[in-house]
Design a protein around this motif. Structure first.
Motif, short mmCIF file in Angstrom:
data_model
loop_
_atom_site.label_atom_id
_atom_site.label_comp_id
_atom_site.label_asym_id
_atom_site.label_seq_id
_atom_site.Cartn_x
_atom_site.Cartn_y
_atom_site.Cartn_z
N ALA A 1 0.83 -1.21 0.00
CA ALA A 1 0.00 0.00 0.00
C ALA A 1 0.86 1.25 0.00
O ALA A 1 0.55 2.24 -0.69
CB ALA A 1 -0.92 0.00 1.22
N ALA A 2 1.97 1.23 0.76
CA ALA A 2 2.85 2.39 0.78
C ALA A 2 3.48 2.63 -0.58
O ALA A 2 3.59 3.78 -1.04
CB ALA A 2 3.94 2.18 1.84
N LEU A 3 3.89 1.57 -1.26
CA LEU A 3 4.50 1.73 -2.58
C LEU A 3 3.50 2.26 -3.59
O LEU A 3 3.87 3.06 -4.47
CB LEU A 3 5.08 0.40 -3.05
CG LEU A 3 6.30 -0.12 -2.28
CD1 LEU A 3 6.74 -1.48 -2.81
CD2 LEU A 3 7.44 0.88 -2.36
N VAL A 4 2.25 1.84 -3.49
CA VAL A 4 1.22 2.36 -4.39
C VAL A 4 1.09 3.87 -4.21
O VAL A 4 1.05 4.64 -5.19
CB VAL A 4 -0.12 1.65 -4.16
CG1 VAL A 4 -1.24 2.40 -4.88
CG2 VAL A 4 -0.05 0.22 -4.65
N CYS A 5 1.06 4.33 -2.97
CA CYS A 5 0.96 5.78 -2.70
C CYS A 5 2.18 6.51 -3.24
O CYS A 5 2.05 7.58 -3.86
CB CYS A 5 0.82 6.03 -1.21
SG CYS A 5 -0.78 5.55 -0.52
N ALA A 6 3.37 5.97 -3.00
CA ALA A 6 4.59 6.63 -3.44
C ALA A 6 4.66 6.72 -4.96
O ALA A 6 5.04 7.76 -5.52
CB ALA A 6 5.81 5.89 -2.90
N VAL A 7 4.29 5.64 -5.63
CA VAL A 7 4.32 5.65 -7.10
C VAL A 7 3.30 6.64 -7.65
O VAL A 7 3.59 7.40 -8.59
CB VAL A 7 4.04 4.23 -7.65
CG1 VAL A 7 3.86 4.27 -9.16
CG2 VAL A 7 5.19 3.30 -7.28
N ALA A 8 2.10 6.67 -7.07
CA ALA A 8 1.07 7.58 -7.56
C ALA A 8 1.49 9.04 -7.37
O ALA A 8 1.32 9.87 -8.27
CB ALA A 8 -0.25 7.31 -6.84
N LEU A 9 2.06 9.36 -6.21
CA LEU A 9 2.51 10.73 -5.97
C LEU A 9 3.65 11.12 -6.91
O LEU A 9 3.67 12.23 -7.45
CB LEU A 9 2.95 10.88 -4.51
CG LEU A 9 1.85 10.88 -3.46
CD1 LEU A 9 2.43 10.72 -2.06
CD2 LEU A 9 1.02 12.16 -3.55
N THR A 10 4.58 10.21 -7.11
CA THR A 10 5.71 10.50 -8.02
C THR A 10 5.22 10.67 -9.45
O THR A 10 5.67 11.58 -10.15
CB THR A 10 6.75 9.37 -7.94
OG1 THR A 10 7.19 9.23 -6.59
CG2 THR A 10 7.93 9.67 -8.83
N ALA A 11 4.33 9.78 -9.88
CA ALA A 11 3.83 9.87 -11.25
C ALA A 11 3.10 11.18 -11.48
O ALA A 11 3.24 11.81 -12.54
CB ALA A 11 2.91 8.68 -11.55
N GLY A 12 2.32 11.62 -10.50
CA GLY A 12 1.64 12.90 -10.65
C GLY A 12 2.60 14.05 -10.78
O GLY A 12 2.42 14.95 -11.61
N ALA A 13 3.66 14.05 -9.95
CA ALA A 13 4.65 15.12 -10.04
C ALA A 13 5.41 15.09 -11.36
O ALA A 13 5.63 16.13 -11.99
CB ALA A 13 5.64 15.00 -8.87
#
Length: 355
Positions: free
Chosen positions: A252-264
């Motif tokens: 779950a943490a990796l999903v959040c990190a990937v989503a935030l990075t992809a948005g940026a």
């Protein structure tokens, strides 16, 4: 008669007050406001007096209003939110993987997001002027990079050293694939170089309207994972003993990190070292309680990226004047990469001396 208590406040009480999380968060919020104002005033085309007149509603020519309200203001807001995304993503990654070098840049997340954006542009499916398609492409690439790391790490996912090695390998492979895409479609080089280096040039309200809801959702999700992330920082055995499913929590943490990075990345491209160094600064300022440190990392990331963007605009202005080149522009990603690399060298040498 009124008496005033002139008893001096103990120094220890003052230090404890300054160490309070609320005081530090407030100080960072003030810093963010300062760099945001600097971003509005630092660009070319409108004098500081003209910017002040537009912001105060005191009139001004239509060109100044367009530059300030339609170009500089959304650019500043996008820089703030993108920096916040990268700061939070880096802290989530480092906590979930128990690796102080597990920034988005070296875990396959940022290179994967860049590859997705570049490939979609080369195929004609997206472009710098179509933010929605870029967000989708960057997310697909970011999740692909993180998934590749997840598969390669296998049973060693809880080993920080092995995960770091696999992350560097995955990042190198994805960077090589990006180079292949550029060789196949060389005509797209000019349009994708902004993703490779990182730039806030040309950010408009459409980018902001897409970025902030995405950042707010995934940022809130990351904050809700503060408890599991704190346990994961202590090690898998301790986390499992406390009743945490380490696999689900880390996933779950990796999903959040990937989503935030992809948005940026979809908004400003690959800003080097922001997601790697901001978490270290946030932990040094706020400590190990991620309920406070995650918002602190968001504010620090916003301040770093927006401040770097203001500095890049000011340097571009000075260089254009000195070299008589009106179109000369310094990308913010070049500045964050150079400064971040220097800071990383200082930190590495200091730790080596401490040993």
């Amino acid at each position: 008669m009124t008496f005033v208590d002139t008893t001096p406040v103990p120094a220890g009480r003052v230090r404890r007050a300054l160490r309070a999380p609320g005081v530090r968060i407030g100080g960072l919020a003030l810093l963010v406001a300062v760099v945001a104002c600097a971003g509005l005033f630092a660009g070319r085309g409108v004098t500081p007096e003209g910017v002040r007149a537009v912001l105060l509603g005191a009139g001004g020519d239509p060109t100044a209003e367009h530059i300030v309200l339609q170009l500089r203001l959304p650019r500043m807001l996008v820089a703030l939110v993108a920096g916040a995304c990268l700061g939070v993503a880096g802290l989530v990654l480092q906590s979930a993987l128990r690796n102080p070098l597990a920034g988005p840049e070296v875990t396959g997340v940022t290179p994967g997001a860049v590859l997705g954006a570049v490939a979609a542009t080369g195929l004609g499916l997206a472009g710098w002027e179509s933010p929605t398609a870029v967000v989708v492409a960057a997310c697909v690439g970011g999740f692909a990079g993180a998934g590749l790391l997840w598969l390669l790490a296998g049973r060693d996912r809880g080993d920080p050293e092995q995960t770091a090695v696999y992350g560097v390998l995955v990042s190198a492979v994805l960077a090589g694939l990006t180079a292949v895409v550029l060789l196949v479609a060389p005509g797209e080089l000019g349009s994708v170089v902004q993703w490779l280096i990182g730039s806030t040039e040309g950010r408009v309200w459409q980018h902001w309207n897409l970025l902030w809801p995405w950042a707010a959702f995934w940022g809130a999700a990351a904050w809700l994972l503060a408890g599991p992330l704190t346990l994961l920082r202590c090690g898998d055995e301790q986390a499992a003993a406390a009743g945490l499913s380490t696999g689900r929590g880390r996933g779950a943490a990796l999903v959040c990190a990937v989503a935030l990075t992809a948005g940026a990345v979809s908004a400003v491209g690959a800003l080097g070292f922001v997601g790697l160094l901001v978490p270290h600064l946030a932990l040094a300022v706020f400590g190990a309680d991620l309920r406070v440190t995650l918002p602190g990392a968001a504010l620090l990331g916003a301040a770093v990226v927006c401040g770097a963007d203001a500095a890049a605009q000011l340097l571009s202005r000075l260089l254009a004047t000195g070299l008589d080149a009106d179109r000369l522009t310094l990308p913010v990603g070049a500045l964050t990469t150079c400064v971040g690399a220097g800071l990383l060298m200082v930190v590495a040498r200091r730790r080596a001396d401490e040993r």
